[in-house]
Design a protein around this motif. Structure first.
Motif, PDB file in Angstrom:
ATOM      1  N   THR A 112      23.683  -5.444  86.450  1.00  0.00           N
ATOM      2  CA  THR A 112      24.099  -6.821  86.514  1.00  0.00           C
ATOM      3  C   THR A 112      23.303  -7.853  85.777  1.00  0.00           C
ATOM      4  O   THR A 112      22.302  -7.127  85.023  1.00  0.00           O
ATOM      5  N   GLY A 113      23.417  -8.883  85.570  1.00  0.00           N
ATOM      6  CA  GLY A 113      22.478  -9.753  84.726  1.00  0.00           C
ATOM      7  C   GLY A 113      21.060 -10.069  85.396  1.00  0.00           C
ATOM      8  O   GLY A 113      20.042 -10.419  84.918  1.00  0.00           O
ATOM      9  N   SER A 118      17.560  -0.280  83.068  1.00  0.00           N
ATOM     10  CA  SER A 118      18.580   0.685  83.179  1.00  0.00           C
ATOM     11  C   SER A 118      18.284   1.901  82.793  1.00  0.00           C
ATOM     12  O   SER A 118      17.611   2.243  81.758  1.00  0.00           O
ATOM     13  N   THR A 143      28.094  -1.225  81.272  1.00  0.00           N
ATOM     14  CA  THR A 143      27.069  -2.449  81.351  1.00  0.00           C
ATOM     15  C   THR A 143      25.600  -1.975  81.190  1.00  0.00           C
ATOM     16  O   THR A 143      24.756  -2.891  80.992  1.00  0.00           O
ATOM     17  N   PHE A 146      24.339  -2.523  77.977  1.00  0.00           N
ATOM     18  CA  PHE A 146      24.209  -3.627  77.260  1.00  0.00           C
ATOM     19  C   PHE A 146      23.249  -4.816  78.042  1.00  0.00           C
ATOM     20  O   PHE A 146      22.874  -5.718  77.414  1.00  0.00           O
ATOM     21  N   LEU A 147      23.142  -4.916  79.359  1.00  0.00           N
ATOM     22  CA  LEU A 147      23.087  -6.000  79.998  1.00  0.00           C
ATOM     23  C   LEU A 147      21.269  -6.061  80.405  1.00  0.00           C
ATOM     24  O   LEU A 147      20.794  -7.045  80.175  1.00  0.00           O
ATOM     25  N   ASP A 149      17.273  -5.720  79.825  1.00  0.00           N
ATOM     26  CA  ASP A 149      16.405  -5.990  78.702  1.00  0.00           C
ATOM     27  C   ASP A 149      15.968  -4.718  78.390  1.00  0.00           C
ATOM     28  O   ASP A 149      15.647  -4.487  77.196  1.00  0.00           O
ATOM     29  N   HIS A 151      16.750  -0.304  77.902  1.00  0.00           N
ATOM     30  CA  HIS A 151      17.730   0.702  78.191  1.00  0.00           C
ATOM     31  C   HIS A 151      16.976   2.132  78.060  1.00  0.00           C
ATOM     32  O   HIS A 151      16.234   2.293  76.941  1.00  0.00           O
ATOM     33  N   HIS A 206      22.277  -9.531  71.554  1.00  0.00           N
ATOM     34  CA  HIS A 206      23.532  -9.016  72.163  1.00  0.00           C
ATOM     35  C   HIS A 206      23.308  -7.765  73.047  1.00  0.00           C
ATOM     36  O   HIS A 206      24.309  -7.335  73.421  1.00  0.00           O
ATOM     37  N   GLY A 207      21.935  -7.526  73.349  1.00  0.00           N
ATOM     38  CA  GLY A 207      21.827  -6.271  74.235  1.00  0.00           C
ATOM     39  C   GLY A 207      20.292  -6.223  74.331  1.00  0.00           C
ATOM     40  O   GLY A 207      19.501  -6.907  74.286  1.00  0.00           O
TER      41      GLY A 207
END
Length: 224
Positions: A112-113, A118, A143, A146-147, A149, A151, A206-207
């Motif tokens: 989520t935002g 992640s 998600t 992408f969501l 900060d 990864h 964008h990610g």
């Protein structure tokens, strides 16, 4: 005879083809042209993937065993002063790892935002460009890529291939040409970046602003 028919007749005469003859398939269309950096031994491809991924501003930790993944993730987050809370893909492979050996607080599911970190698996690493191939699915919510900060992607060294064509082949189970593909396939090369008309590079538009890859396994008997 129309102007079109006249032109086509001239082309046939120039190429020596009879009217109605099938169009020959050129050799380059039957065999993909793979660049030199998309070819090599497994050890060479792994080394090239690492080089290209780091050139694209990704960071990499190398571990010998899947059991070492949780410790490598925890060490990276601590080293970068990042949160010890993360959302993780509910995949069987990641769930089986000994996360209890770390102080990380994990939640399984889609990002989520509010999630800052992640953790997800990658289908393949592409040596040609240092890119990751990831897929959407019930156990790999898109998600996660992408969501947050930051990864963190977990990649098996044995899943590193040379070229894009090889990665697409990995996407189909057992190499079946008619096998169903996932709804979304994403190629990730380094952190998200963009630039304006003046070519001012901006990270994280964008990610994720950070991409960290935990590379697991051995290559040709050599410790990763």
């Amino acid at each position: 005879m129309s102007a079109r028919d006249d032109i086509l007749a001239r082309i046939r005469r120039a190429t020596g083809r009879a009217e109605g003859a099938p169009v020959p398939t050129p050799a380059y269309a039957a065999t993909p042209l793979i660049p030199a950096r998309g070819r090599g031994t497994p050890a060479e491809l792994i080394a090239r993937f690492v080089e290209m991924a780091e050139e694209a501003s990704a960071t990499i930790s190398r571990v010998n065993s899947p059991d070492d993944v949780p410790g490598a993730v925890a060490s990276y987050l601590a080293q970068e002063n990042l949160p010890s809370e993360a959302v993780i893909a509910p995949s069987a492979a990641l769930s089986a790892l000994p996360w209890e050996r770390t102080a990380l607080t994990l939640r399984q599911g889609a990002a989520t935002g509010d999630d800052l970190v992640s953790i997800s698996p990658a289908v393949a690493g592409i040596a040609e460009t240092g890119s990751l191939m990831v897929r959407s699915g019930r156990t790999t919510p898109y998600t996660l890529n992408f969501l947050p900060d930051t990864h963190v992607a977990v990649l098996e060294a044995s899943d590193i291939v040379g070229a894009y064509e090889d990665a697409w082949a990995e996407m189909r189970p057992d190499g079946e040409a008619g096998a169903a593909l996932p709804r979304t396939v994403t190629l990730i090369t380094g952190p998200s970046r963009s630039s304006d008309i003046e070519r001012t590079d901006t990270i994280g538009v964008h990610g994720p602003r950070r991409l960290h890859i935990v590379l697991v396994g051995e290559a040709n008997g050599e410790a990763a």
